[in-house]
Design a protein around this motif. Sequence first.
Motif, PDB file in Angstrom:
ATOM      1  N   UNK A  11       0.965  -1.113  -0.032  1.00  0.00           N
ATOM      2  CA  UNK A  11      -0.012  -0.086  -0.087  1.00  0.00           C
ATOM      3  C   UNK A  11       0.828   1.346  -0.060  1.00  0.00           C
ATOM      4  N   UNK A  12       0.461   2.426  -0.720  1.00  0.00           N
ATOM      5  CA  UNK A  12       1.091   3.580  -0.667  1.00  0.00           C
ATOM      6  C   UNK A  12       1.189   4.274   0.645  1.00  0.00           C
ATOM      7  N   UNK A  13       2.365   4.991   0.991  1.00  0.00           N
ATOM      8  CA  UNK A  13       2.427   5.579   2.343  1.00  0.00           C
ATOM      9  C   UNK A  13       1.120   6.485   3.059  1.00  0.00           C
ATOM     10  N   UNK A  14       0.594   6.965   1.819  1.00  0.00           N
ATOM     11  CA  UNK A  14      -0.603   8.009   2.217  1.00  0.00           C
ATOM     12  C   UNK A  14      -1.874   7.064   2.754  1.00  0.00           C
ATOM     13  N   UNK A  15      -1.928   5.974   1.844  1.00  0.00           N
ATOM     14  CA  UNK A  15      -2.971   4.793   2.544  1.00  0.00           C
ATOM     15  C   UNK A  15      -2.916   4.374   3.946  1.00  0.00           C
ATOM     16  N   UNK A  16      -1.681   3.931   4.175  1.00  0.00           N
ATOM     17  CA  UNK A  16      -1.094   3.484   5.468  1.00  0.00           C
ATOM     18  C   UNK A  16      -1.336   4.637   6.567  1.00  0.00           C
ATOM     19  N   UNK A  17      -0.831   5.917   6.200  1.00  0.00           N
ATOM     20  CA  UNK A  17      -1.060   6.983   7.165  1.00  0.00           C
ATOM     21  C   UNK A  17      -2.730   7.145   7.355  1.00  0.00           C
ATOM     22  N   UNK A  18      -3.421   7.022   6.537  1.00  0.00           N
ATOM     23  CA  UNK A  18      -5.080   7.085   6.867  1.00  0.00           C
ATOM     24  C   UNK A  18      -5.523   6.010   7.352  1.00  0.00           C
TER      25      UNK A  18
END
Length: 104
Positions: A11-18
């Motif tokens: 998963x992209x970093x933004x998805x993990x952050x969300x």
Amino acid sequence: MEYSGTFIVDYPLDDVNNYFSDINNVIPCLPGIYDLKIGEIIQCRVKFDISEEGIGNLSTVSGKMSFKYNKNENRVNINGKGKIEGSKIVFNIDITYEKYNDKT
């Protein structure tokens, strides 16, 4: 007790952050928690199965815990304490993550 390790998620970093921005996504990963009250300090009850320990007729232990859920950029920290069957419990879960190509 200390556990550590590294793994890659697709998963992209933004998805993990969300994902980590919502504590409700993380709660299922914390075993034995119920009667959850989410606020600045999270309060809950816990119940653990200890039947494999072979302690006479004692098969479960339960108690109350409280913890803070801190989410910062690319880091989550869960820090808490409580009492279970008269024993003091203190824990700290620290998760850090970083971009790895198009994954995390």
